[in-house]
Design a protein around this motif. Structure first.
Motif, PDB file in Angstrom:
ATOM      1  N   ALA A  14     -10.358   0.800   4.140  1.00  0.00           N
ATOM      2  CA  ALA A  14      -9.935  -0.495   4.296  1.00  0.00           C
ATOM      3  C   ALA A  14      -9.501  -0.780   5.973  1.00  0.00           C
ATOM      4  O   ALA A  14      -9.160  -0.022   6.687  1.00  0.00           O
ATOM      5  N   THR A  15     -10.097  -2.083   6.166  1.00  0.00           N
ATOM      6  CA  THR A  15      -9.753  -2.262   7.440  1.00  0.00           C
ATOM      7  C   THR A  15      -8.127  -2.683   7.805  1.00  0.00           C
ATOM      8  O   THR A  15      -7.322  -3.127   6.699  1.00  0.00           O
ATOM      9  N   ASP A  16      -7.509  -2.927   9.041  1.00  0.00           N
ATOM     10  CA  ASP A  16      -6.134  -3.144   9.336  1.00  0.00           C
ATOM     11  C   ASP A  16      -6.166  -4.712   8.541  1.00  0.00           C
ATOM     12  O   ASP A  16      -4.971  -4.817   7.857  1.00  0.00           O
ATOM     13  N   ASP A  17      -6.913  -5.731   8.485  1.00  0.00           N
ATOM     14  CA  ASP A  17      -6.527  -6.976   7.808  1.00  0.00           C
ATOM     15  C   ASP A  17      -6.548  -6.772   6.494  1.00  0.00           C
ATOM     16  O   ASP A  17      -5.607  -7.403   5.858  1.00  0.00           O
ATOM     17  N   GLN A  18      -7.391  -6.029   5.744  1.00  0.00           N
ATOM     18  CA  GLN A  18      -7.338  -5.925   4.459  1.00  0.00           C
ATOM     19  C   GLN A  18      -6.089  -5.062   4.006  1.00  0.00           C
ATOM     20  O   GLN A  18      -5.372  -5.472   3.030  1.00  0.00           O
ATOM     21  N   THR A  19      -5.456  -4.047   4.808  1.00  0.00           N
ATOM     22  CA  THR A  19      -4.365  -3.306   4.621  1.00  0.00           C
ATOM     23  C   THR A  19      -3.287  -4.406   4.645  1.00  0.00           C
ATOM     24  O   THR A  19      -2.415  -4.189   3.997  1.00  0.00           O
ATOM     25  N   LYS A  73       1.436   3.439   1.720  1.00  0.00           N
ATOM     26  CA  LYS A  73       2.072   4.527   2.568  1.00  0.00           C
ATOM     27  C   LYS A  73       3.121   4.210   3.699  1.00  0.00           C
ATOM     28  O   LYS A  73       3.960   4.743   3.864  1.00  0.00           O
ATOM     29  N   GLU A  74       2.269   3.059   4.031  1.00  0.00           N
ATOM     30  CA  GLU A  74       3.102   2.547   5.666  1.00  0.00           C
ATOM     31  C   GLU A  74       4.275   1.924   5.238  1.00  0.00           C
ATOM     32  O   GLU A  74       5.367   2.268   5.861  1.00  0.00           O
ATOM     33  N   MET A  75       4.462   1.400   3.949  1.00  0.00           N
ATOM     34  CA  MET A  75       5.779   0.807   3.609  1.00  0.00           C
ATOM     35  C   MET A  75       6.654   1.500   2.749  1.00  0.00           C
ATOM     36  O   MET A  75       7.551   1.107   2.466  1.00  0.00           O
ATOM     37  N   LEU A  88       2.289   5.426  -9.370  1.00  0.00           N
ATOM     38  CA  LEU A  88       1.256   5.582  -8.396  1.00  0.00           C
ATOM     39  C   LEU A  88       1.524   5.948  -7.128  1.00  0.00           C
ATOM     40  O   LEU A  88       2.201   5.113  -6.435  1.00  0.00           O
ATOM     41  N   THR A  89       1.547   7.119  -6.638  1.00  0.00           N
ATOM     42  CA  THR A  89       1.763   7.396  -5.121  1.00  0.00           C
ATOM     43  C   THR A  89       0.355   7.407  -4.331  1.00  0.00           C
ATOM     44  O   THR A  89      -0.404   7.925  -4.768  1.00  0.00           O
ATOM     45  N   PRO A  90       0.345   7.008  -3.070  1.00  0.00           N
ATOM     46  CA  PRO A  90      -0.713   6.729  -2.334  1.00  0.00           C
ATOM     47  C   PRO A  90      -1.351   8.299  -1.759  1.00  0.00           C
ATOM     48  O   PRO A  90      -0.400   9.378  -1.413  1.00  0.00           O
ATOM     49  N   ASN A  91      -2.529   8.644  -1.851  1.00  0.00           N
ATOM     50  CA  ASN A  91      -3.109   9.818  -1.339  1.00  0.00           C
ATOM     51  C   ASN A  91      -4.244   9.473  -0.352  1.00  0.00           C
ATOM     52  O   ASN A  91      -5.464   9.152  -0.746  1.00  0.00           O
TER      53      ASN A  91
END
Lengths: 627, 690
Positions: free
Chosen positions: A466-471, B359-361, B383-386
């Motif tokens: 995913a691109t930063d925008d999509q994320t 993951k970030e949040m 669901l946990t991110p991998n």
């Protein structure tokens, strides 16, 4: 004995090796609920709440009801009695004033809970005024002592069963911290003394008396006025009781529910730390899947239970055998024999204790390092004094340093590598949400872990990221669809609820099947809120582009050969299906004249299984038509 | 079966620097073959050795070069001979060239199968990669490796590389090591190859996957974020416990001459009415009954089918929650993995975006799953991110089942902060605990994590398959003791204990442990967990001295020592021996001490409790002389010897011998039947005897 392969709730992988899963124990519990029914229990101090919902009496009743429902499912061998005191009417064997033992037909006063008991208890509040009535039982000028009477009745009820095999308890639910407050002088002293003596007699007989104090924020339950002495509480034990005081009613119910059940440990094990130093810990099964209980097979003609007899027959000679002690495994095209003893010797690689191997940072414990529900461990000083101190010290260090302990052990027949994760106590709204202690997590071995991700990985192509925008659009979505205060176990299991509702209806011969609300469905309304819809659209646009709708269809290219074939068969079946008048064929008994291939058109088109002999296919079709 | 048939070439380094670890390589390769012999009998395996003195391969004949590489076995269906060969790998004397060996292995696969069997051809390289590979005739080494890797891809071969570098050979040439590591990385990037670095023998046993399972999806369909937005996903098992195999019952009824006897046993079930056991109920006449309180409610399958809960197949998102809300111990079962539909870029992107955002949040997703149509229940899980760090592998989610309200028992436990101060550690104790938790470290910085689940073999299964092999050769073979390498899984590593000796001693000194004197022995008996294996022997040993009723211990003063505890066994023993309120105490004390010694010896780990056991034995010996009970001691020590020999605790016997524990002789106690000479030579003799 359950020999049925198609147990309703069984997942593919569910394993019936289940002493472990049940967390079962074999001592019986006899429990008497003593519920204060004095007018004070009915008064509501918060005018905003509706009178019925707000009363402490209602809280007590609904807690008991809930625990009865749990009990009939989980531990139906335990026996209960429900007994009100400070009542207008009386009903008890001793014919004592102000005590009413609630019961239903076909049941002793202290007995296992039945469907009828639960049903009638559910509606008790409607009939309470008429049938039982509420009345202060301890008044100046009369020598009646309803609390004394209640304890006496409870003790008499608990006369049943030996103290060795049964665990006897009286649970007292009241909001009156000073039951003898209304009287004075010698009479008061006298009444207090006799009541305390009555309680002590009961305790000497091995009956434990527990108090569930009910109270409100504005009038705190003062345990030291009377009950501390009755219960024999001292020092630290006293403070534990304060948790309940001053709670909102909703939280209080929660707390009551927790306290009604007695802790049961699975067993005590030694936790060997190092150099012969070991402490005692008790293990508890706090989380285990609940299933609909074992199946008892009945003879459908008489509805009487049947038992199954196992017999062993030699396949070569047809001779009847005793259960052989030899097992074999074919290996290198010959049969290698192993005795049952040898097999258990192989499995015996640990002593059943828990042996510390070392510590690791919590980041080493991955989300996929899990096999079974965890087990809770808590220290015990009962046999080895000092265990708790060491445990607490390690617990604090592990929390502080963000580490878990790696240990080996758990059970002697299937020992495992386990992670011990320290859990700090979490208290919310005055009640314990997470107890302090360690959770024992069963770790997989290398061959238990599958590397599925790699199966589809292609060395030559770089996987899309995913691109930063999509994320970013995803982040907005994640932020918005937020389950605030989500706690695990906030849903009840709809399948289980349905199962027991059906059982209850059948047990009481009710015709109507109850409807159970499935709490696990997503919140459709919430998802349809414009804000969320907008974010969903943005996410869709950013990831899938303009033509999301095509996406569903475009998967054809990636379908495997097998699934393409399957799809072709299905399509063909739907086409062919319409060429026959199935009802007509069924009615005239001409289904059997069709070929198997033709029968399969019907089955495929209706999503039924296509396996089995021709006769089976026909009967499946007829069943599906409802004939 | 045949569809999953695998062809495997083991490429093994047997050069001088590998000798130390060859025993483990023999074991892990044997295990691989042993399992194949049971579960995939038609798999084919070849073996290439490199670093051999001799040269024996087809390539050297055809094109020259490829020296010091021996084809131990051509690709053939697995059999006992192969196993035999792998258990006796030669120790050779040349530093080998792993790249040449890989080429020889590839050549074997190509010659045998050509371009067929794509994806079912595997090379497995085990080496320490400490020695340089030869310079190519043209281009760089890297180019050469790239060419080989792309050839491997084209032929549909996979490769597992296990690079075994034990700590002792770390002084090897860093530059060469780095170069080799770089080359191996080229393999990983350019072909379906995986490299695992191994620093301990235990990890080596777990590094090679011996279980061959082709994964099957449990769900293919939509992950429904909302009714209007679906992501196509496939769900697989991520972990699944490998069970101990179920062996068939053996019938010995068939005559020995019957060559075709199956020896199988059929189990028949017959259903009988409990009230009238003579009446047999035909199986189809049975009906299921469910308990509801004291009642059993009969429900026919049809009825149940009609009323049961029937959710539709789907996976729906309920929402996102903070990761900290989902405690680790709520995970209920083995783990699944959600991957986006393979080869379909859009779902892969969608999963990737969500996983990265979550993951970030520090968020997780709560989902409601019904894997199959007609499955009678729903599953709520997390669901946990991998987020993948390998650029070839897409991001995915791990899925763990969460409990329902019914599954949780909310017991109340006392707060640690409310405990009486005697149960609270003081500052010094807390510091000792901190040090222990920090120092007894299994994941030291810059070194490999010890006992990582992903590379730890299942000791019970290892033991089973090895024993099976042993039994197939000698049907009277006894179960051998647990292998040293496997012991590192079940017991703490003596090396780590040794390194942290002072920390552990310090911790031990800081805390005091003692038996609760108030507890009656009778209750303790009930609570006590039966130790493994010893019960029978103890009973025999008891000789009735334990037989007197327990209530004999009901004394007014309960503080008197009634039991030998863990903390001060010698004092407890002496206290019991000197009690004069009942003649039973002496025999009781002796019996308790015997139990204690057994316990100490059996639970010892690398002899950590031997010293304590020796102290106890010395006290016991003294006591037995004083009380004129030499036979008790002599019989016991003989028994203990026998026990230690059987249970692979010989080291304890040696320990005793070195501390001159002898039998009690006639000169010491008149009742003894042992002469002084016999007493002294006893240890020597018993060692020869067994």
């Amino acid at each position: 004995m359950d020999l049925d392969p198609e147990d309703v709730f069984r997942d593919d992988e569910d394993d019936p090796e289940s002493e472990f899963h049940q967390g079962r124990d074999f001592t019986k519990e006899l429990l008497v609920y003593l519920v204060d029914a004095s007018p004070k229990m009915f008064s509501t101090s918060c005018p905003s709440e509706d009178a019925k919902d707000g009363s402490l009496f209602h809280a007590a009743i609904s807690c008991i009801l809930e625990s009865l429902k749990t009990q009939i499912i989980n531990r139906s061998y335990d026996e209960v009695a429900i007994c009100f005191f400070n009542t207008r009417e009386k009903k008890n064997l001793q014919d004592l004033n102000g005590v009413y033992v609630f019961n239903v037909a076909e049941r002793e006063d202290l007995d296992r809970p039945t469907a009828r008991l639960i049903k009638e208890f559910e509606s008790i509040e409607e009939k309470f005024d008429n049938d039982i009535g509420s009345k202060y039982g301890i008044l100046s000028g009369s020598r009646d002592n309803s609390l004394y009477n209640a304890l006496w009745v409870a003790q008499a009820l608990l006369r049943k069963g030996s103290a060795k095999t049964a665990d006897k308890r009286i649970l007292l639910l009241t909001n009156e911290d000073d039951p003898f407050g209304s009287i004075k002088g010698i009479t008061k002293m006298d009444m207090m003394r006799t009541t305390l003596q009555r309680a002590k007699d009961a305790q000497d007989l091995g009956i434990s008396i527990e108090l569930l104090p009910l109270s409100r924020r504005n009038d705190e339950f003062n345990i030291s006025l009377f009950y501390a002495e009755l219960l024999g509480l001292e020092g630290d034990e006293l403070t534990q009781f304060q948790a309940l005081a001053g709670e909102r009613l909703k939280d209080m119910k929660e707390q009551l529910r927790k306290r009604i059940f007695k802790k049961r440990k699975i067993r005590r094990i030694k936790f060997i730390i190092a150099n012969g130093m070991s402490i005692d810990v008790d293990t508890y099964a706090l989380i285990r899947p609940t299933n609909p209980g074992t199946i008892t097979w009945l003879d459908s003609v008489t509805n009487l239970p049947i038992k199954s007899d196992r017999s062993f027959i030699c396949t070569d000679t047809g001779a009847l055998l005793q259960e052989p002690a030899q097992r074999f495994q074919s290996y290198k095209s010959e049969d290698v024999m192993l005795s049952v003893d040898e097999l258990s010797e192989i499995k015996r690689i640990a002593s059943g204790h828990l042996r510390l191997l070392g510590f690791k940072p919590l980041s080493c414990l991955k989300d996929y390092h899990n096999l079974r529900p965890s087990t809770f461990i808590f220290p015990s000083d009962e046999e080895v004094i000092g265990s708790t101190c060491i445990f607490v010290a390690l617990h604090r260090s592990m929390l502080q340093l963000n580490r878990f302990a790696l240990a080996f052990g758990g059970s002697s027949n299937n020992p495992h590598l386990v992670a011990l994760v320290a859990q700090n106590e979490i208290i919310s709204g005055g009640g314990q949400v997470e107890p302090p202690g360690m959770h024992l997590i069963y770790l997989p071995y290398s061959d238990d872990i599958r590397h599925v991700e790699e199966v589809h990985a292609d060395a030559n192509t770089i996987a899309p990221r995913a691109t930063d925008d999509q994320t970013k659009t995803a982040s907005a979505l994640v932020r918005r669809i937020d389950l605030k205060d989500f706690s695990v176990c906030q849903f009840s299991n709809p399948a289980l609820q349905r199962h027991y509702a059906v059982l209850q209806a059948l047990a009481l011969d009710e015709d109507e099947m109850p409807e159970i609300k499935d709490e696990t469905l997503p919140d459709q309304e919430g998802m349809a809120r414009p804000g969320i819809v907008k974010l969903l659209e943005e996410f869709k646009l950013s990831v899938f582009g303009e033509n999301y709708e095509d996406n569903d269809l475009s998967t054809g290219g990636t379908m495997t050969e097998a699934s393409r074939k399957r799809k072709a068969i299905a399509d063909n079946a739907t086409k062919e299906y319409s060429k026959y008048d199935w009802l007509e064929l069924a009615d005239t008994g001409k289904l059997k004249d069709l070929t198997v291939a033709e029968l399969k058109y019907y089955l495929t088109a209706n999503n039924l299984s296509v396996t089995g002999a021709k006769a089976a296919l026909i009967s499946r079709i007829l069943t599906h038509m409802g004939k | 079966m045949a569809r999953n048939k695998e062809a495997l070439v083991l490429v093994l380094d047997v050069g001088p620097t590998m000798h130390a670890i060859l025993p483990q390589i023999e074991k892990v390769c044997s295990m691989l073959i042993e399992k194949k012999l049971i579960y995939s009998k038609s798999d084919e395996v070849g073996v290439v050795l490199f670093g051999t003195e001799a040269t024996e391969n087809e390539l050297t004949k055809e094109v020259g070069g490829y020296e010091h590489i021996t084809v131990l076995r051509h690709i053939k269906v697995v059999d006992g001979d192969l196993l035999q060969a792998l258990q006796n790998l030669p120790r050779e004397s040349v530093d080998g060239d792993f790249l040449d060996a890989i080429v020889v292995g590839m050549d074997m696969l190509i010659k045998k199968f050509g371009p067929t069997n794509k994806g079912k051809k595997r090379l497995c390289l085990i080496t320490n990669a400490l020695h340089p590979i030869k310079d190519p005739y043209e281009g760089t080494k890297e180019d050469q490796v790239s060419t080989i890797a792309s050839q491997m891809m084209a032929q549909g071969m996979k490769m597992d590389c296990v690079i075994a570098r034990l700590t002792q050979n770390m002084e090897a040439n860093k530059r060469i090591m780095e170069e080799n590591d770089l080359l191996l990385r080229v393999f990983s990037n350019k072909s379906s190859s995986k490299t695992v670095y191994v620093e301990s023998p235990t990890k080596l046993l777990g590094a090679l996957r011996t279980r061959n399972i082709s994964p099957v999806t449990i769900y293919r369909g939509d992950l429904e974020l909302s009714p209007k937005l679906n992501i196509k996903v496939w769900v697989y098992k991520k972990t699944s416990e490998e069970k101990f195999p179920t062996l068939k019952r053996y019938s010995n009824k068939a005559p020995p001459t019957d060559k075709f006897a199956t020896h199988e046993v059929k189990v028949d079930y017959e259903y009988k009415s409990i009230e009238d056991p003579t009446r047999v109920v035909p199986p189809e006449q049975r009906i299921k009954g469910y308990r509801y309180g004291p009642q059993v409610v009969p429900i026919s399958s049809a009825e149940l089918e009609a009323v049961k809960f029937k959710p539709d197949k789907s996976v729906k998102l309920l929402g996102f929650a903070n990761a900290s809300n989902i405690m680790r111990h709520y995970y209920m079962k083995d783990v699944n993995i959600f991957i986006a539909e393979p080869g379909n870029a859009k779902p892969i992107l969608a999963v990737s975006a969500l996983a990265r955002a979550m993951k970030e949040m520090m968020k997780v997703a709560i989902v409601r799953c019904v894997w199959r149509q007609g499955q009678g229940n729903v599953v709520v899980g997390v669901l946990t991110p991998n987020v993948s760090d390998n650029e070839n592998i897409p991001d995915s989610f791990y899925f763990n089942v969460l409990p329902f309200a019914e599954d949780v028992r909310e017991f109340q436990f006392p707060s640690f902060s409310n405990l009486p101060s005697s149960m609270q550690p003081n500052q010094q104790q807390q510091e000792a605990a901190d040090r222990l938790v920090r120092m007894l470290d299994l994941a030291p910085l810059g070194k490999e994590e010890i006992l990582q689940p992903d590379f730890t073999p299942n000791p019970i299964l290892e033991r089973f398959y090895r024993y099976l092999e042993l039994k197939s050769k000698d049907k009277d073979a006894a179960v051998p003791p647990l292998d040293e390498t496997l012991k590192k899984i079940t017991e703490p590593d003596p090396e780590i204990l040794f390194q942290n000796k002072s920390v552990i001693e310090d911790f031990r000194r800081c805390f005091e442990l003692k038996e609760n004197p108030k507890l009656k022995k009778s209750t303790r008996r009930l609570l006590k967990e039966k130790p493994s294996g010893l019960d029978d022997e103890r009973e025999v040993l008891g000789n009735g001295s334990d037989a007197q009723p327990m209530d004999a211990i009901e004394y007014p003063c309960k503080i008197k020592t009634e039991k030998i505890g863990d903390a001060n066994p010698v004092q407890d023993f002496e206290a019991m021996m000197s009690r004069r309120d009942s003649p039973e105490w002496v025999s009781k004390a002796i019996q308790c001490m015997k139990d204690k010694v057994f316990e100490l010896v059996e639970n010892s780990c690398e002899g950590d409790s031997y010293q304590k056991a020796l102290e106890c034995l010395t006290a016991l010996r003294k006591g037995c002389i004083l009380e004129q009970e030499p036979k008790q001691f002599n019989d016991f020590i003989l028994h203990l010897y026998k026990f230690c020999q059987q249970k692979d605790l010989k080291s304890f016997c040696e320990y005793l011998a070195s501390h001159c524990i002898t039998l009690i002789s006639k000169t010491e106690a008149a009742d003894s039947e042992v002469t002084e000479d016999e007493a002294k030579t006893f240890i020597v003799k018993s060692e020869q005897g067994f």
